[in-house]
Design a protein around this motif. Structure first.
Motif, PDB file in Angstrom:
ATOM      1  N   ASP A  84       0.600  12.000  -2.547  1.00  0.00           N
ATOM      2  CA  ASP A  84      -0.039  13.311  -2.364  1.00  0.00           C
ATOM      3  C   ASP A  84       0.096  14.170  -3.616  1.00  0.00           C
ATOM      4  O   ASP A  84       1.142  14.138  -4.289  1.00  0.00           O
ATOM      5  CB  ASP A  84       0.607  14.056  -1.186  1.00  0.00           C
ATOM      6  CG  ASP A  84       0.340  13.365   0.137  1.00  0.00           C
ATOM      7  OD1 ASP A  84      -0.792  12.894   0.354  1.00  0.00           O
ATOM      8  OD2 ASP A  84       1.279  13.300   0.955  1.00  0.00           O
ATOM      9  N   LYS A 130      -5.074  13.223  -3.349  1.00  0.00           N
ATOM     10  CA  LYS A 130      -4.372  11.984  -2.980  1.00  0.00           C
ATOM     11  C   LYS A 130      -4.842  10.785  -3.789  1.00  0.00           C
ATOM     12  O   LYS A 130      -5.977  10.742  -4.275  1.00  0.00           O
ATOM     13  CB  LYS A 130      -4.499  11.682  -1.490  1.00  0.00           C
ATOM     14  CG  LYS A 130      -5.848  11.130  -1.074  1.00  0.00           C
ATOM     15  CD  LYS A 130      -5.800  10.567   0.351  1.00  0.00           C
ATOM     16  CE  LYS A 130      -7.196  10.055   0.735  1.00  0.00           C
ATOM     17  NZ  LYS A 130      -7.218   9.345   2.017  1.00  0.00           N
ATOM     18  N   LYS A 137       0.473   5.733  -0.282  1.00  0.00           N
ATOM     19  CA  LYS A 137      -0.307   6.951  -0.477  1.00  0.00           C
ATOM     20  C   LYS A 137       0.552   7.984  -1.205  1.00  0.00           C
ATOM     21  O   LYS A 137       1.698   8.233  -0.816  1.00  0.00           O
ATOM     22  CB  LYS A 137      -0.747   7.522   0.875  1.00  0.00           C
ATOM     23  CG  LYS A 137      -1.583   8.783   0.755  1.00  0.00           C
ATOM     24  CD  LYS A 137      -1.940   9.338   2.137  1.00  0.00           C
ATOM     25  CE  LYS A 137      -2.620  10.689   1.996  1.00  0.00           C
ATOM     26  NZ  LYS A 137      -2.707  11.412   3.274  1.00  0.00           N
ATOM     27  N   VAL A 181      -4.352   6.464  -3.199  1.00  0.00           N
ATOM     28  CA  VAL A 181      -3.801   5.342  -2.445  1.00  0.00           C
ATOM     29  C   VAL A 181      -3.879   4.095  -3.322  1.00  0.00           C
ATOM     30  O   VAL A 181      -4.955   3.748  -3.819  1.00  0.00           O
ATOM     31  CB  VAL A 181      -4.561   5.104  -1.122  1.00  0.00           C
ATOM     32  CG1 VAL A 181      -3.962   3.907  -0.375  1.00  0.00           C
ATOM     33  CG2 VAL A 181      -4.548   6.353  -0.254  1.00  0.00           C
ATOM     34  N   GLU A 197       0.844  -1.196   0.000  1.00  0.00           N
ATOM     35  CA  GLU A 197       0.000   0.000   0.000  1.00  0.00           C
ATOM     36  C   GLU A 197       0.874   1.239   0.000  1.00  0.00           C
ATOM     37  O   GLU A 197       1.887   1.291   0.701  1.00  0.00           O
ATOM     38  CB  GLU A 197      -0.881  -0.014   1.256  1.00  0.00           C
ATOM     39  CG  GLU A 197      -1.877   1.131   1.328  1.00  0.00           C
ATOM     40  CD  GLU A 197      -2.718   1.040   2.603  1.00  0.00           C
ATOM     41  OE1 GLU A 197      -3.527   0.102   2.718  1.00  0.00           O
ATOM     42  OE2 GLU A 197      -2.541   1.902   3.494  1.00  0.00           O
TER      43      GLU A 197
END
Lengths: 81, 81
Positions: free
Chosen positions: A17, A50, A15, A52, A13
């Motif tokens: 930005d 964002k 994330k 993810v 995983e």
């Protein structure tokens, strides 16, 4: 910045930005086209500023080499504006 | 099919099913362009064969009329292949 996290030895995983929705949507499209080319599809969570990515191999419900390759290629999409 | 669900009187949520990743990505783009036009941005969860939209008004951390309007317009994007 953020790094890839390995969750429960089951999925990767990360994330990412962005300064706005448009750039997050553009990255979603680059990752989406990569997924179609590779025949390997992450889950993509897109929100304002964002994205993810969650990556795993559905066939074994866990991680394979393909997932780590996809993670590296997804990062490369960041630099292809 | 699925319907819009109102969760905790806080946000609207709907799951859309698609026969493949490409059509789910296309729908994501149509909803993304709608979001930019409306200046109202949902969270979009994109995976192989599905898209989940979550809509709320960030300013009040709850639901306003704009959310219901956006939900209706998102549904309309389904019919614009």
């Amino acid at each position: 910045g953020h790094d890839w996290r390995c969750i429960d030895e089951h999925h990767l995983e990360k994330k990412y930005d962005f300064p706005n929705f448009r750039q997050a949507l553009d990255f979603t499209n680059r990752v989406g086209e990569l997924a179609e080319r590779q025949g390997h599809h992450p889950d993509i969570y897109l929100a304002w500023g964002k994205v993810v990515l969650t990556i795993w191999t559905h066939k074994i419900d866990g991680l394979t080499e393909s997932d780590f390759i996809f993670a590296a290629k997804a990062d490369q999409q960041l630099n292809q504006h």
